[in-house]
Motif scaffolding. Structure first.
Motif, mmCIF file in Angstrom:
data_model
loop_
_atom_site.group_PDB
_atom_site.id
_atom_site.type_symbol
_atom_site.label_atom_id
_atom_site.label_comp_id
_atom_site.label_asym_id
_atom_site.label_seq_id
_atom_site.Cartn_x
_atom_site.Cartn_y
_atom_site.Cartn_z
ATOM 1 N N GLU A 199 3.076 -9.164 -2.012
ATOM 2 C CA GLU A 199 2.882 -8.087 -0.943
ATOM 3 C C GLU A 199 3.455 -8.594 0.135
ATOM 4 O OE1 GLU A 199 1.284 -5.046 -0.470
ATOM 5 O OE2 GLU A 199 2.053 -5.688 1.468
ATOM 6 N N GLN A 200 3.993 -7.660 1.001
ATOM 7 C CA GLN A 200 4.985 -8.069 2.003
ATOM 8 C C GLN A 200 4.371 -8.488 3.233
ATOM 9 O OE1 GLN A 200 7.716 -4.841 1.698
ATOM 10 N NE2 GLN A 200 6.350 -3.353 2.561
ATOM 11 N N GLY A 208 3.147 -5.144 -4.571
ATOM 12 C CA GLY A 208 2.402 -4.212 -3.899
ATOM 13 C C GLY A 208 1.174 -4.475 -4.091
ATOM 14 N N ARG A 222 2.181 12.030 -0.520
ATOM 15 C CA ARG A 222 1.055 11.178 -0.542
ATOM 16 C C ARG A 222 -0.022 12.060 0.334
ATOM 17 N NH1 ARG A 222 1.628 5.150 2.090
ATOM 18 N NH2 ARG A 222 1.414 4.603 0.046
ATOM 19 N N ASP A 224 1.456 6.091 -6.102
ATOM 20 C CA ASP A 224 2.313 7.200 -5.677
ATOM 21 C C ASP A 224 3.517 7.071 -6.146
ATOM 22 O OD1 ASP A 224 0.214 7.563 -3.834
ATOM 23 O OD2 ASP A 224 1.295 6.907 -2.043
ATOM 24 N N SER A 226 3.638 -1.146 -7.797
ATOM 25 C CA SER A 226 2.642 -0.037 -7.206
ATOM 26 C C SER A 226 3.186 -0.184 -5.592
ATOM 27 C CB SER A 226 1.413 -0.421 -7.170
ATOM 28 O OG SER A 226 0.555 0.906 -6.859
ATOM 29 N N SER A 234 -2.867 9.895 -4.553
ATOM 30 C CA SER A 234 -3.821 9.544 -3.640
ATOM 31 C C SER A 234 -4.365 8.189 -3.837
ATOM 32 C CB SER A 234 -5.158 10.357 -3.872
ATOM 33 O OG SER A 234 -5.881 9.895 -4.896
ATOM 34 N N GLY A 235 -5.217 7.524 -3.054
ATOM 35 C CA GLY A 235 -5.543 6.090 -2.950
ATOM 36 C C GLY A 235 -6.599 6.042 -4.210
ATOM 37 N N PHE A 236 -7.404 6.954 -4.432
ATOM 38 C CA PHE A 236 -8.206 7.218 -5.318
ATOM 39 C C PHE A 236 -7.596 7.222 -6.967
ATOM 40 C CE2 PHE A 236 -12.769 8.808 -5.938
ATOM 41 C CZ PHE A 236 -13.123 8.269 -7.324
ATOM 42 N N ALA A 244 9.584 -8.119 -2.596
ATOM 43 C CA ALA A 244 10.531 -8.066 -3.898
ATOM 44 C C ALA A 244 11.843 -7.221 -3.564
ATOM 45 C CB ALA A 244 9.742 -7.315 -5.068
ATOM 46 N N PHE A 271 -3.460 0.022 -2.794
ATOM 47 C CA PHE A 271 -4.607 0.870 -3.625
ATOM 48 C C PHE A 271 -4.266 0.496 -5.054
ATOM 49 C CE2 PHE A 271 -6.078 2.566 0.151
ATOM 50 C CZ PHE A 271 -7.184 2.769 -0.192
ATOM 51 N N GLY A 272 -2.980 0.848 -5.693
ATOM 52 C CA GLY A 272 -2.753 0.562 -6.982
ATOM 53 C C GLY A 272 -2.809 -1.176 -7.457
HETATM 54 C C1 LIG Z 1 -3.211 9.784 6.690
HETATM 55 C C2 LIG Z 1 -3.385 9.403 5.296
HETATM 56 C C3 LIG Z 1 -4.712 9.403 4.824
HETATM 57 C C4 LIG Z 1 -5.145 9.329 3.451
HETATM 58 N N1 LIG Z 1 -6.375 9.409 3.031
HETATM 59 C C5 LIG Z 1 -6.728 9.228 1.782
HETATM 60 C C6 LIG Z 1 -7.966 9.342 1.230
HETATM 61 O O1 LIG Z 1 -8.742 9.687 2.031
HETATM 62 N N2 LIG Z 1 -8.358 9.248 0.088
HETATM 63 C C7 LIG Z 1 -7.177 8.739 -0.960
HETATM 64 O O2 LIG Z 1 -7.608 8.692 -1.989
HETATM 65 N N3 LIG Z 1 -5.994 8.627 -0.441
HETATM 66 C C8 LIG Z 1 -5.639 8.815 0.796
HETATM 67 N N4 LIG Z 1 -4.527 8.609 1.134
HETATM 68 C C9 LIG Z 1 -3.372 8.276 0.252
HETATM 69 C C10 LIG Z 1 -3.327 6.725 0.061
HETATM 70 O O3 LIG Z 1 -3.040 5.939 0.965
HETATM 71 C C11 LIG Z 1 -2.122 6.687 -1.145
HETATM 72 O O4 LIG Z 1 -2.098 7.250 -2.060
HETATM 73 C C12 LIG Z 1 -2.189 5.281 -1.559
HETATM 74 O O5 LIG Z 1 -2.098 4.120 -0.679
HETATM 75 C C13 LIG Z 1 -1.214 4.843 -2.875
HETATM 76 O O6 LIG Z 1 -1.364 3.569 -3.162
HETATM 77 P P1 LIG Z 1 -0.250 2.715 -3.782
HETATM 78 O O7 LIG Z 1 -0.563 1.589 -4.388
HETATM 79 O O8 LIG Z 1 0.707 3.511 -4.758
HETATM 80 O O9 LIG Z 1 0.573 2.338 -2.581
HETATM 81 P P2 LIG Z 1 -0.004 1.768 -1.144
HETATM 82 O O10 LIG Z 1 -1.249 1.624 -0.988
HETATM 83 O O11 LIG Z 1 0.856 2.269 -0.028
HETATM 84 O O12 LIG Z 1 0.508 0.086 -1.609
HETATM 85 C C14 LIG Z 1 1.726 -0.217 -1.549
HETATM 86 C C15 LIG Z 1 1.959 -1.642 -1.063
HETATM 87 O O13 LIG Z 1 3.189 -2.237 -1.597
HETATM 88 C C16 LIG Z 1 3.589 -3.255 -0.532
HETATM 89 N N5 LIG Z 1 5.157 -3.051 -0.742
HETATM 90 C C17 LIG Z 1 5.818 -2.119 -1.055
HETATM 91 N N6 LIG Z 1 7.302 -2.574 -1.464
HETATM 92 C C18 LIG Z 1 6.961 -3.819 -1.594
HETATM 93 C C19 LIG Z 1 8.007 -4.886 -2.080
HETATM 94 N N7 LIG Z 1 9.211 -4.560 -2.168
HETATM 95 N N8 LIG Z 1 7.579 -6.116 -2.036
HETATM 96 C C20 LIG Z 1 6.483 -6.556 -1.551
HETATM 97 N N9 LIG Z 1 5.452 -5.493 -1.360
HETATM 98 C C21 LIG Z 1 5.794 -4.177 -1.377
HETATM 99 C C22 LIG Z 1 3.188 -2.567 0.657
HETATM 100 O O14 LIG Z 1 3.323 -3.192 1.867
HETATM 101 C C23 LIG Z 1 1.939 -1.794 0.434
HETATM 102 O O15 LIG Z 1 0.879 -2.912 0.778
HETATM 103 C C24 LIG Z 1 -4.164 9.019 2.343
HETATM 104 C C25 LIG Z 1 -2.675 8.613 2.925
HETATM 105 C C26 LIG Z 1 -2.303 9.036 4.275
HETATM 106 C C27 LIG Z 1 -1.225 8.800 4.768
#
Ligand SMILES: Cc1cc2nc3c(=O)[nH]c(=O)nc-3n(C[C@H](O)[C@H](O)[C@H](O)COP(=O)(O)OP(=O)(O)OC[C@H]3O[C@@H](n4cnc5c(N)ncnc54)[C@H](O)[C@@H]3O)c2cc1C
Lengths: 427, 100
Positions: free
Chosen positions: A67-68, A42, A193, A322, A136, A332-334, A110, A45-46
């Motif tokens: 990353e897909q 992934g 999320r 998340d 992540s 959150s992304g933060f 993955a 953000f994480g």
């Molecule tokens: C409308 C909206 C607004 C938002 N605004 C904010 C904001 O202002 N501030 C903030 O802090 N947060 C915000 N968020 C929340 C934020 O987007 C998420 O909390 C954040 O993206 C979580 O990070 P993550 O790394 O867990 O997942 P993600 O950022 O979603 O990253 C996951 C990645 O993993 C990849 N992936 C998944 N499974 C696989 C696999 N099996 N093989 C390869 N790749 C894979 C996906 O393609 C993706 O790129 C918002 C969310 C939404 C929906």
């Protein structure tokens, strides 16, 4: 600060290592491999943060990021795209920056994890061996949790809760909607999320309607009693979009029980609501790969050791963002970004056979109520007795009734935050 | 970002120099400083509207953070965030950013 020579540093670092080793039990030493292999699944953000920081802490680690997608479209600021303030390229980022650091970025999915053999299998064929794995993968949707709403349905009633084509689809639908139309949005139950995300979307769509389709209405059908930053959002809506937004909570029959895609209608227990454009955000759970690897518990999310983010189900696998249970932090992304830094520091230490250290986290979620009207909720987190804890007295909401200049400053800071964090991830 | 290794080096020393032996539940300066980067940019070098904090003096950063904490200085979000850091943590952060 007094200048410290490398020799005196080594002496102190040695002392630190020794103190730490004595003060903390329960983190077994690993044999320090010459060039440990870390696989990250992934690149959001994480994952992107983790790869960059772990590489920064120890460039000796052989790291592969899976990353897909070829590019990453951020959910943060995707609501500005839905409202027509920005184009999708403003929130689209590539992986050349990470590659430039020497991180091996592989675009593949993955599909399986073998925690005993320590391997990850890829859709494109082949497996990758790891010493430590970090997941992540974000969220997955509980398709079919609400009658009538499955993945296929999202082709006409978008969720737009993973940014990309869904974001563009909802934007197109809103653009095509006639003035005087009804836009319905239905947020999910907790946890999901970005708790303030639905209300930010309502706000920015209202702002678009106000300037382009002023006779239109917005209906919010919420399966919860209340929502994040409700007081501040409501204050802004009254001031900026009077009469446009109708919010219905759980007690007032806000829970959608059936989605009728053909009829463009959302059914609650006692009523049906027809929309010209509908945004249905389904309930959520851990990313599919985490579930497939058996890392989730009954809640649908992944339990972890909150110091190192190591799964409590399978050793050697760390889960951040998340998909993890990092409560009391929100999804959150933060939060994912700050968790990744803590996890990277812990991993760098653990791979050297050292103590993982103590976490500290910050989260600030900005929301735009209008392009120049920002509000925020913040919290600082520490670590106590094996758990992430809110630091007493810290955090909280923007003040209510603040002057326009303060709202404008927070809107500028929201954009500043976005520029900083996306540079941190992808530059 | 390329300087994280060095940052960790300076940061670890910073904490030791300040408060003697590191307590079990106290984060290192690197971990503390990392929490600031999400808004203020890597090493406090902001990309946009967020204030740049890299290279500001230890005294300045310490004073501003304490003033945010007490409310002596006006802010939007920093008064809520500064309250999450002890005075020792603030000193460690100030030292960290002053060397960037
Ligand atoms: C409308 C909206 C607004 C938002 N605004 C904010 C904001 O202002 N501030 C903030 O802090 N947060 C915000 N968020 C929340 C934020 O987007 C998420 O909390 C954040 O993206 C979580 O990070 P993550 O790394 O867990 O997942 P993600 O950022 O979603 O990253 C996951 C990645 O993993 C990849 N992936 C998944 N499974 C696989 C696999 N099996 N093989 C390869 N790749 C894979 C996906 O393609 C993706 O790129 C918002 C969310 C939404 C929906």
């Amino acid at each position: 600060m007094t200048r410290i020579t490398r020799r005196s540093f080594n002496k102190m670092a040695g002392a630190l290592g020794a103190t730490a080793a004595m003060s903390l039990a329960g983190y077994p030493r690993m044999a320090a491999a010459a060039s440990p292999r870390v696989v990250v699944v992934g690149g959001g953000f994480g994952g992107a943060t983790l790869a960059r920081y772990l590489h920064g802490f120890d460039s000796n680690i052989k790291m592969t990021l899976i990353e897909q997608s070829k590019s990453f479209v951020t959910c943060p600021f995707s609501n500005t795209v839905i409202a027509g303030m920005n184009k999708i390229d403003r929130v689209t980022h590539g992986y050349d920056g990470l590659r430039g650091l020497g991180i091996d970025v592989v675009h593949d999915t993955a599909t399986g994890i073998d925690p005993a053999k320590k391997t990850v299998s890829l859709k494109g064929g082949g497996t990758l061996a790891y010493d430590r794995l970090v997941l992540s993968p974000g969220i997955a949707f509980k398709w079919d949790a609400i009658e009538g709403y499955d993945e296929k349905a999202s082709g006409s009633i978008p969720h737009a809760w993973k940014a990309g084509p869904q974001t563009v689809l909802l934007r197109k639908q809103l653009e095509a909607m006639p003035d005087g139309g009804v836009f319905i949005i239905s947020p999910p139950v907790n946890p999901f999320r970005c708790p303030p995300g639905p209300a930010e979307r309502v706000s920015l769509v209202a702002n678009y309607f106000k300037t382009h389709k002023p006779r239109s209405k917005i209906l919010v059908l919420d399966p919860k009693e209340k929502f994040s930053k409700q007081g501040l959002f409501t204050e802004g809506w009254k001031q900026l979009y009077p009469g446009m937004i109708d919010y219905i909570n759980l007690s007032n029959d806000g829970k959608v029980v059936r989605v009728d895609v053909k009829g463009m209608t959302l059914h609650t227990d006692f009523a049906e609501h027809k929309g010209d454009v509908i945004n249905f955000i389904p309930p959520q759970k851990a990313g599919a790969i985490a579930e497939a690897a058996g890392l989730t518990n009954d809640s649908g999310w992944c339990p972890i050791d909150q110091r190192t983010f190591e799964s409590t189900v399978h050793k050697g696998i760390h889960v951040i963002g998340d998909t993890s249970i990092a409560s009391p932090m929100p999804k959150s992304g933060f939060a994912a970004n700050t968790q990744a830094k803590v996890c990277a520091a812990a991993l760098a230490a653990m791979l050297k056979g050292e103590d993982p250290g103590t976490p500290k986290f910050v989260n600030t979620c900005y929301s735009l109520v209008a392009p120049d009207y920002g509000i925020s909720v913040a919290m600082v987190y520490g670590f106590d007795q094996g758990k992430i804890v809110k630091i007493k007295g810290s955090g909280g909401l923007s003040p209510s009734g603040a002057p326009a200049a303060v709202r404008k400053r927070e809107a500028d800071y929201a954009r500043g935050w976005y520029d900083s964090i996306t540079r941190e991830l992808f530059a | 970002m390329r300087h994280i290794g060095k940052a960790l080096f300076i940061a670890t020393v910073g904490v030791l120099a300040l408060s003697g032996p590191v307590m079990a539940e106290e984060a290192s300066s690197a971990v503390l400083a990392n929490t600031c980067f999400s808004c203020h940019g890597p090493d406090g070098k902001s990309a946009g509207a967020m204030p740049w904090i890299a290279g500001k003096s230890t005294d300045y950063i310490t004073k501003v953070m304490i003033d945010f904490k007490t409310g002596a200085m006006d802010s939007t979000v920093m008064q809520r965030i500064a309250k999450g850091f002890s005075d020792d943590e603030i000193k460690a952060l100030a030292q960290y950013f002053s060397t960037k």
